[in-house]
Design a protein around this motif. Structure first.
Motif, PDB file in Angstrom:
ATOM      1  N   GLU A   1       8.975   1.452  -6.354  1.00  0.00           N
ATOM      2  CA  GLU A   1       9.164   2.895  -6.198  1.00  0.00           C
ATOM      3  C   GLU A   1       9.638   3.241  -4.780  1.00  0.00           C
ATOM      4  O   GLU A   1      10.587   4.005  -4.597  1.00  0.00           O
ATOM      5  CB  GLU A   1       7.850   3.620  -6.512  1.00  0.00           C
ATOM      6  N   ILE A   2       8.981   2.661  -3.793  1.00  0.00           N
ATOM      7  CA  ILE A   2       9.355   3.004  -2.407  1.00  0.00           C
ATOM      8  C   ILE A   2      10.743   2.465  -2.084  1.00  0.00           C
ATOM      9  O   ILE A   2      11.539   3.124  -1.411  1.00  0.00           O
ATOM     10  CB  ILE A   2       8.255   2.537  -1.444  1.00  0.00           C
TER      11      ILE A   2
ATOM     12  N   PRO B   1       1.819 -11.084   6.676  1.00  0.00           N
ATOM     13  CA  PRO B   1       2.003  -9.632   6.582  1.00  0.00           C
ATOM     14  C   PRO B   1       3.210  -9.172   7.412  1.00  0.00           C
ATOM     15  O   PRO B   1       3.576  -9.833   8.389  1.00  0.00           O
ATOM     16  CB  PRO B   1       0.706  -9.075   7.174  1.00  0.00           C
ATOM     17  N   VAL B   2       3.788  -8.065   6.993  1.00  0.00           N
ATOM     18  CA  VAL B   2       4.944  -7.488   7.697  1.00  0.00           C
ATOM     19  C   VAL B   2       4.556  -6.089   8.161  1.00  0.00           C
ATOM     20  O   VAL B   2       4.005  -5.311   7.372  1.00  0.00           O
ATOM     21  CB  VAL B   2       6.162  -7.393   6.746  1.00  0.00           C
ATOM     22  N   HIS B   3       4.826  -5.781   9.410  1.00  0.00           N
ATOM     23  CA  HIS B   3       4.530  -4.429   9.910  1.00  0.00           C
ATOM     24  C   HIS B   3       5.780  -3.580   9.690  1.00  0.00           C
ATOM     25  O   HIS B   3       6.597  -3.395  10.603  1.00  0.00           O
ATOM     26  CB  HIS B   3       4.126  -4.492  11.382  1.00  0.00           C
ATOM     27  N   LEU B   4       5.931  -3.112   8.442  1.00  0.00           N
ATOM     28  CA  LEU B   4       7.177  -2.473   8.038  1.00  0.00           C
ATOM     29  C   LEU B   4       7.435  -1.180   8.806  1.00  0.00           C
ATOM     30  O   LEU B   4       6.581  -0.299   8.860  1.00  0.00           O
ATOM     31  CB  LEU B   4       7.147  -2.197   6.523  1.00  0.00           C
TER      32      LEU B   4
ATOM     33  N   ASP C   1       0.861  -1.178   0.000  1.00  0.00           N
ATOM     34  CA  ASP C   1       0.000   0.000   0.000  1.00  0.00           C
ATOM     35  C   ASP C   1       0.908   1.242   0.000  1.00  0.00           C
ATOM     36  O   ASP C   1       1.872   1.304   0.761  1.00  0.00           O
ATOM     37  CB  ASP C   1      -0.860  -0.060   1.276  1.00  0.00           C
ATOM     38  N   SER C   2       0.592   2.224  -0.852  1.00  0.00           N
ATOM     39  CA  SER C   2       1.496   3.369  -0.988  1.00  0.00           C
ATOM     40  C   SER C   2       1.486   4.266   0.251  1.00  0.00           C
ATOM     41  O   SER C   2       2.378   5.082   0.431  1.00  0.00           O
ATOM     42  CB  SER C   2       1.131   4.178  -2.224  1.00  0.00           C
ATOM     43  N   LYS C   3       0.486   4.115   1.125  1.00  0.00           N
ATOM     44  CA  LYS C   3       0.437   4.964   2.324  1.00  0.00           C
ATOM     45  C   LYS C   3       1.131   4.290   3.506  1.00  0.00           C
ATOM     46  O   LYS C   3       2.001   4.867   4.140  1.00  0.00           O
ATOM     47  CB  LYS C   3      -1.010   5.295   2.665  1.00  0.00           C
ATOM     48  N   THR C   4       0.732   3.045   3.810  1.00  0.00           N
ATOM     49  CA  THR C   4       1.286   2.378   5.014  1.00  0.00           C
ATOM     50  C   THR C   4       2.539   1.559   4.711  1.00  0.00           C
ATOM     51  O   THR C   4       3.231   1.140   5.632  1.00  0.00           O
ATOM     52  CB  THR C   4       0.245   1.420   5.622  1.00  0.00           C
ATOM     53  N   TRP C   5       2.780   1.269   3.438  1.00  0.00           N
ATOM     54  CA  TRP C   5       3.901   0.443   2.996  1.00  0.00           C
ATOM     55  C   TRP C   5       3.777  -1.006   3.497  1.00  0.00           C
ATOM     56  O   TRP C   5       4.740  -1.754   3.542  1.00  0.00           O
ATOM     57  CB  TRP C   5       5.259   1.021   3.411  1.00  0.00           C
ATOM     58  N   ALA C   6       2.583  -1.387   3.870  1.00  0.00           N
ATOM     59  CA  ALA C   6       2.313  -2.783   4.265  1.00  0.00           C
ATOM     60  C   ALA C   6       1.584  -3.459   3.106  1.00  0.00           C
ATOM     61  O   ALA C   6       1.165  -2.788   2.138  1.00  0.00           O
ATOM     62  CB  ALA C   6       1.445  -2.803   5.520  1.00  0.00           C
ATOM     63  N   ILE C   7       1.372  -4.772   3.183  1.00  0.00           N
ATOM     64  CA  ILE C   7       0.757  -5.529   2.088  1.00  0.00           C
ATOM     65  C   ILE C   7      -0.549  -4.865   1.644  1.00  0.00           C
ATOM     66  O   ILE C   7      -1.363  -4.446   2.486  1.00  0.00           O
ATOM     67  CB  ILE C   7       0.540  -7.008   2.509  1.00  0.00           C
TER      68      ILE C   7
END
Ligand SMILES: Cc1ncc(COP(=O)(O)O)c(C=O)c1O
Length: 380
Positions: A331-332, A130-133, A100-106
């Motif tokens: 991108e991130i 899932p990873v809590h980046l 996700d481009s906002k939270t950077w999580a799956i």
């Protein structure tokens, strides 16, 4: 140099280590048990099984859940390599989903499609990892309903998320296990170490079995039921870990100040990860133009500010190579730069980092592709 991360010892770490040494106890003993007990309480989990790394905690989870060749485990394309390796150790196949481009999580909206593709390729999806980046939670509510719908298990990679809450709940509340790392750069650090938390007695039992060379603590000595691993935590690591855990509120308080100061001082036009209030403040990252990223890092280092790039997408690494690289992860990964974030930083340090960042860039121009992405997400 202001290091990007640095362990900080605020409590009884040295006393506990000295005590363990004085008792001549280097392998699993009183401190391992105390650390496990305290950590389970900290996460409101029934069981906490210690091990010697976060990677081992993930591998033990995959073993306990019976991952085998042909099984597919869905995970975000942007994480540390250990997330994918844990599945590969069991012969399973990591399936990478964009973030996700906002939270950077799956990105939960991409999971159905990934499940379908995995099935078409002849794989059997068994779970989601899932990873809590950087300490920001994945959307556990949505993941939970997708997992239920498709009869998949959930395991959380909480290596970077000690103390994070999602809707008031600790990692593990919605899943089979949560896996933590105590590597030297983590929020709670003991050099090398890991912990698996679970509410499931059978999983805790199996994790202990595989951790101790296939010999369960209740078994006769040298009776090994399965091919296991030596994943035991040492007493010295546990002594440090317990000391760290006892001072958790102070670690949090100090890290919160650092992150709040970054949020306040860094130019609001510089995109960054969205961080809800209950996130764990492991690492603060901003996005800069990809072609300037390494140059900015070099110039910051000359000014005494250490940084680190965001991980490469897992699907670009030789052992997990895929032809398709999910675009948001790409991108991130290429634009992300992590700024120093640790409990040893003062507000003056934070201001110095921000001033340094301002003085070396990032340059105000973005490539057309980056600008297109930013416009699409309403960031431009
Ligand atoms: C997201 C993630 N998963 C797993 C791990 C593995 O932890 P360890 O290095 O303790 O094996 C790390 C460690 O950096 C991590 O960041």
């Amino acid at each position: 140099v202001i290091r990007v991360s640095q362990p900080v010892f605020l409590g009884n770490e040295a006393t506990y280590v000295a005590d363990a040494l004085a008792k001549g106890q280097l392998s699993q003993g009183e401190y391992v048990l105390r650390f496990e007990e305290a950590f389970a309480k900290f996460c409101s989990a029934k069981y906490a099984v210690s091990c010697n790394s976060g990677t081992a905690a993930l591998h033990l989870s995959m073993l306990a859940l019976g991952v085998k060749p042909g099984d597919a485990v869905l995970m975000p394309a942007l994480s540390y390599v250990a997330t994918a390796n844990a599945v590969a150790y069991c012969g399973g196949y990591p399936v990478f989903v964009d973030i996700d481009s906002k939270t950077w999580a799956i990105d939960v909206s991409k999971i159905e499609e990934a499940l379908l593709n995995a099935k078409v390729s002849g794989l059997k999806p068994v779970g989601i990892l899932p990873v809590h980046l950087f300490g920001v939670s994945a959307d556990m509510h949505e993941l939970n309903s997708i997992a239920k719908k498709h009869d998949l298990w959930l395991v959380e990679d909480a290596a970077q998320a000690h103390g994070m809450l999602y809707r008031g709940c600790a990692p593990g509340s919605f899943s089979k296990t949560a896996c933590y790392s105590f590597y030297a750069n983590k929020i709670l650090a003991c050099g090398e170490g890991g912990m698996l938390t679970t509410d499931d007695e059978l999983i805790a039992d199996l994790a202990q079995l595989y951790r101790g060379q296939g010999q369960h603590p209740a078994d006769a000595r040298y009776f090994h039921r399965v091919v296991g691993y030596n994943y035991r935590m040492t007493e010295l690591s546990a002594a440090i870990g317990l000391g760290q855990l006892e001072c958790y509120p102070e670690h949090v308080r100090r890290r919160k100040i650092v992150v709040e100061e970054y949020q306040r001082l860094i130019d609001e036009n510089l995109p960054r990860q969205e961080r809800p209030q209950d996130s764990a403040d492991w690492m603060f990252a901003v996005l800069v133009p990809s072609e300037d990223r390494d140059d900015i890092a070099e110039k910051l280092l000359i000014r005494g500010v250490e940084t680190r790039p965001v991980f490469p997408p897992l699907s670009t690494l030789p052992p997990h190579l895929e032809r398709f690289v999910p675009p948001v992860s790409y991108e991130i990964s290429h634009r992300g730069i992590c700024l120093p974030t640790h409990a040893g930083m003062s507000e003056i340090d934070v201001r110095y980092v921000v001033d340094s960042l301002k003085s070396v860039g990032p340059s105000p121009y973005y490539t057309a592709v980056e600008r297109f992405g930013m416009v699409a997400r309403g960031e431009w």
